[in-house]
Scaffold this motif. Structure first.
Motif, PDB file in Angstrom:
ATOM      1  N   SER A 214       0.819  -1.218   0.000  1.00 17.91           N
ATOM      2  CA  SER A 214       0.000   0.000   0.000  1.00 17.91           C
ATOM      3  C   SER A 214       0.851   1.266   0.000  1.00 17.91           C
ATOM      4  CB  SER A 214      -0.908   0.008   1.235  1.00 17.91           C
ATOM      5  OG  SER A 214      -1.751  -1.126   1.259  1.00 17.91           O
ATOM      6  N   ASN A 215       2.190   1.112  -0.086  1.00 16.83           N
ATOM      7  CA  ASN A 215       3.106   2.254  -0.025  1.00 16.83           C
ATOM      8  C   ASN A 215       2.880   3.083   1.244  1.00 16.83           C
ATOM      9  OD1 ASN A 215       4.482   1.777  -2.518  1.00 16.83           O
ATOM     10  ND2 ASN A 215       2.635   2.493  -3.592  1.00 16.83           N
ATOM     11  N   ARG A 216       2.696   2.382   2.348  1.00 20.59           N
ATOM     12  CA  ARG A 216       2.483   3.018   3.649  1.00 20.59           C
ATOM     13  C   ARG A 216       3.629   2.564   4.555  1.00 20.59           C
ATOM     14  NH1 ARG A 216      -2.865   1.178   5.285  1.00 20.59           N
ATOM     15  NH2 ARG A 216      -1.786  -0.744   5.872  1.00 20.59           N
ATOM     16  N   PHE A 217       4.545   3.499   4.872  1.00 22.48           N
ATOM     17  CA  PHE A 217       5.776   3.150   5.549  1.00 22.48           C
ATOM     18  C   PHE A 217       5.859   3.755   6.950  1.00 22.48           C
ATOM     19  CE2 PHE A 217       6.409   3.196   0.956  1.00 22.48           C
ATOM     20  CZ  PHE A 217       6.816   1.884   0.747  1.00 22.48           C
TER      21      PHE A 217
ATOM     22  N   VAL B  98       2.872  10.920  17.761  1.00 22.57           N
ATOM     23  CA  VAL B  98       4.125  10.540  17.124  1.00 22.57           C
ATOM     24  C   VAL B  98       3.828   9.622  15.945  1.00 22.57           C
ATOM     25  CG1 VAL B  98       6.362   9.416  17.425  1.00 22.57           C
ATOM     26  CG2 VAL B  98       5.338  10.684  19.328  1.00 22.57           C
ATOM     27  N   LYS B  99       4.461   9.909  14.815  1.00 20.77           N
ATOM     28  CA  LYS B  99       4.368   8.997  13.676  1.00 20.77           C
ATOM     29  C   LYS B  99       5.741   8.355  13.490  1.00 20.77           C
ATOM     30  CE  LYS B  99       1.453   9.534  10.241  1.00 20.77           C
ATOM     31  NZ  LYS B  99       0.753   9.953   8.998  1.00 20.77           N
TER      32      LYS B  99
ATOM     33  N   TYR C 281       6.863   8.641  -1.202  1.00 23.21           N
ATOM     34  CA  TYR C 281       5.746   8.415  -0.280  1.00 23.21           C
ATOM     35  C   TYR C 281       6.082   8.927   1.125  1.00 23.21           C
ATOM     36  CZ  TYR C 281       4.257   5.405  -4.109  1.00 23.21           C
ATOM     37  OH  TYR C 281       3.903   4.934  -5.352  1.00 23.21           O
ATOM     38  N   TYR C 282       7.335   8.756   1.528  1.00 17.65           N
ATOM     39  CA  TYR C 282       7.774   9.311   2.815  1.00 17.65           C
ATOM     40  C   TYR C 282       7.578  10.826   2.824  1.00 17.65           C
ATOM     41  CZ  TYR C 282      10.157   5.072   4.595  1.00 17.65           C
ATOM     42  OH  TYR C 282      10.450   3.816   5.092  1.00 17.65           O
ATOM     43  N   ILE C 283       8.076  11.472   1.769  1.00 19.30           N
ATOM     44  CA  ILE C 283       8.016  12.933   1.719  1.00 19.30           C
ATOM     45  C   ILE C 283       6.573  13.426   1.662  1.00 19.30           C
ATOM     46  CG2 ILE C 283       8.581  14.948   0.293  1.00 19.30           C
ATOM     47  CD1 ILE C 283      11.195  13.523  -0.448  1.00 19.30           C
ATOM     48  N   LYS C 284       5.770  12.776   0.847  1.00 20.99           N
ATOM     49  CA  LYS C 284       4.361  13.174   0.735  1.00 20.99           C
ATOM     50  C   LYS C 284       3.653  13.071   2.082  1.00 20.99           C
ATOM     51  CE  LYS C 284       0.079  12.112  -1.770  1.00 20.99           C
ATOM     52  NZ  LYS C 284      -0.550  11.224  -2.792  1.00 20.99           N
ATOM     53  N   ASP C 285       3.929  11.994   2.832  1.00 25.48           N
ATOM     54  CA  ASP C 285       3.254  11.829   4.113  1.00 25.48           C
ATOM     55  C   ASP C 285       3.806  12.783   5.163  1.00 25.48           C
ATOM     56  OD1 ASP C 285       1.223   9.953   5.492  1.00 25.48           O
ATOM     57  OD2 ASP C 285       2.897  10.058   6.911  1.00 25.48           O
ATOM     58  N   LEU C 286       5.117  13.045   5.130  1.00 24.38           N
ATOM     59  CA  LEU C 286       5.694  14.013   6.062  1.00 24.38           C
ATOM     60  C   LEU C 286       5.087  15.394   5.856  1.00 24.38           C
ATOM     61  CD1 LEU C 286       9.445  12.937   6.005  1.00 24.38           C
ATOM     62  CD2 LEU C 286       8.018  13.089   8.053  1.00 24.38           C
ATOM     63  N   ILE C 287       4.913  15.771   4.606  1.00 25.37           N
ATOM     64  CA  ILE C 287       4.299  17.070   4.316  1.00 25.37           C
ATOM     65  C   ILE C 287       2.853  17.103   4.805  1.00 25.37           C
ATOM     66  CG2 ILE C 287       3.539  18.598   2.436  1.00 25.37           C
ATOM     67  CD1 ILE C 287       6.047  17.741   0.899  1.00 25.37           C
ATOM     68  N   LYS C 288       2.172  15.989   4.639  1.00 25.98           N
ATOM     69  CA  LYS C 288       0.782  15.895   5.114  1.00 25.98           C
ATOM     70  C   LYS C 288       0.716  15.915   6.645  1.00 25.98           C
ATOM     71  CE  LYS C 288      -3.236  12.797   4.990  1.00 25.98           C
ATOM     72  NZ  LYS C 288      -3.746  11.483   4.497  1.00 25.98           N
TER      73      LYS C 288
END
Length: 459
Positions: free
Chosen positions: A176-179, A188-189, A203-210
């Motif tokens: 699912s590209n969920r790391f 905390v994530k 995907y890391y960067i996109k989620d960090l920005i989110k």
């Protein structure tokens, strides 16, 4: 059983288990005298150097007396001679190696395991070391660590992205590209450090920005890979989001620190300790590293165990009553500084934490080349994404390279080889292997150097 259960649970329930685990852990860390120590360290933050040394001496004398009285190992090796309670006489005490601890743990411990907070270390280089902390010491250490981070606004509960060596993902997550996993209670994530590769970094960067974390904590090698990918692929991170980044467990070069800071638009503030319980070295807002004399005694020694300005670090830690560390050769090296700092912290300064002194390559022609110099072989090169040096023979080093084909060329390769030759000499054989990935250790850490011939080298 717990791991098998975790793997089959849905993502949301896995997050809940992580939250529950952290809740139980934090009950140990933040109860008892934690608040007392936070207040105390805050009150002591502007003590003069004379006052700090007086406090250090008081704590040292008390700690030595405790170890002699409660540890069979130290009772047999140290007498109750009052001279041993004076820091000025510390060189008269024996130096404790990690192997000394491993082979004498049963007599070094002062408390049973049932009363201890257990910490394990050293698993990537040999048999793991199991250290016992008293609950009081554990709370004091977290108070000191949190007091350092609070200088930059951090408190438990603020939105934090954490990069550490926990194996938290399932195959479903990867597909699912969920790391990452989330601690709902403490905000905390946790981002996996086992999947930091080119295909997954967007995907890391996109989620960090989110997620918009106020703080990043964890292995700097992983945070660096994210920063480099973002800078090289025009994936801008918004300004004013991250307030500070706190690296853990690994040394970080000034060049790499600068790359991280330029991408996340904030400062990287380092601190040094260890899972065994080493005393603290902390970085202030002025980017200066300070010895924390309230936490222990720091000796910098040469190969003959004589005091020097730059050499191996031997520590005595006041927060290790469960497994006393007295003149412990921790395997790291530092360089002291004669400068002063205007930040208000009057503890002595450290010019540089040189990192693990057992992380080196060896050349019969030039001797040991430390981790910092190995890292600097990248200077003036382009297109090298990551590399790892492995030495299995005295006259040969295997260098695995991950390259960016668009930017890596013969000129860059020649510069990289020249940089290596400058360090190891012309007689050393350099064998290059171009690979798509370089695995991290079981702990989640990335090792730049893997030296497998230390037994052949006369230290």
């Amino acid at each position: 059983m717990k791991e098998k259960l975790y793997k089959v649970l849905p993502h949301i329930f896995q997050n809940s288990l992580i939250t529950l685990y952290n809740y139980k852990s934090n009950r140990i860390r933040y109860r008892g005298n934690y608040k007392h120590y936070r207040t105390l360290f805050n009150e002591n933050k502007n003590l003069s150097l004379v006052e700090l040394k007086k406090l250090q001496q008081e704590k040292y004398g008390s700690f030595i007396s405790f170890a002699i009285k409660n540890s069979t190992y130290f009772n047999e090796r140290l007498s109750l001679d009052p001279q041993f309670k004076e820091i000025k006489n510390i060189s008269k005490l024996p130096i404790l190696s990690k192997e000394n601890i491993r082979t004498n743990l049963d007599t070094i411990y002062t408390i049973p395991k049932t009363e201890a907070v257990v910490s394990k270390t050293g698993g990537t280089t040999g048999k793991s070391l199991e250290v016992y902390f008293t609950h009081e010491d554990f709370q004091e250490r977290f108070a000191m660590l949190d007091n350092f981070r609070s200088n930059f606004g951090y408190e438990l509960g603020k939105r934090t992205a954490w990069f550490s060596g926990k194996n938290i993902l399932t195959n479903r997550d990867i597909k699912s590209n969920r790391f990452w996993k989330k601690d709902y209670l403490y905000n905390v994530k946790y981002y996996s450090t086992f999947h930091i590769k080119k295909d997954y970094l967007p995907y890391y960067i996109k989620d960090l920005i989110k997620f918009q974390p106020e703080y990043l904590v964890g292995f700097p090698s992983n945070i660096l890979e994210i920063a480099k990918y973002g800078l090289n692929n025009d994936l801008a991170f918004p300004k004013g989001v991250v307030k500070a980044i706190f690296p853990t467990a690994e040394s970080i070069s000034p060049m790499n620190k600068g790359l991280i800071e330029s991408y996340f638009h904030c400062g990287v503030y380092d601190q040094y300790a260890s899972s065994e319980g080493a005393p603290f070295i902390i970085e202030c807002a002025n980017k200066k590293l300070h010895l924390e004399l309230q936490s222990g005694v720091f000796e910098v020694l040469d190969s003959n165990n004589k005091p020097t300005n730059s050499g191996k670090l031997v520590v005595t830690s006041f927060t290790t009553h469960g497994t006393p560390l007295i003149r412990y050769d921790i395997g790291d090296s530092i360089e002291l500084s004669s400068e002063t700092c205007s930040c208000g912290n009057n503890n002595p300064l450290v010019k540089e934490i040189l990192g693990r002194i057992d992380d080196y390559v060896f050349s019969p022609e030039t001797g040991k080349i430390n981790l910092g110099n190995v890292s600097n072989t990248l200077k003036d090169t382009q297109g090298i994404v990551k590399f790892q040096a492995t030495q299995n023979e005295l006259d040969k080093i295997i260098i695995k390279l991950i390259i960016d084909d668009e930017n890596f060329n013969e000129k860059s390769k020649k510069r990289f080889i020249d940089n290596w030759t400058d360090r190891v000499g012309k007689k050393m054989q350099l064998e290059f292997e171009y690979v798509s990935s370089i695995p991290v250790e079981k702990s989640g850490k990335f090792r730049l150097v893997k030296n497998n011939i230390k037994h052949l080298i006369d230290n």
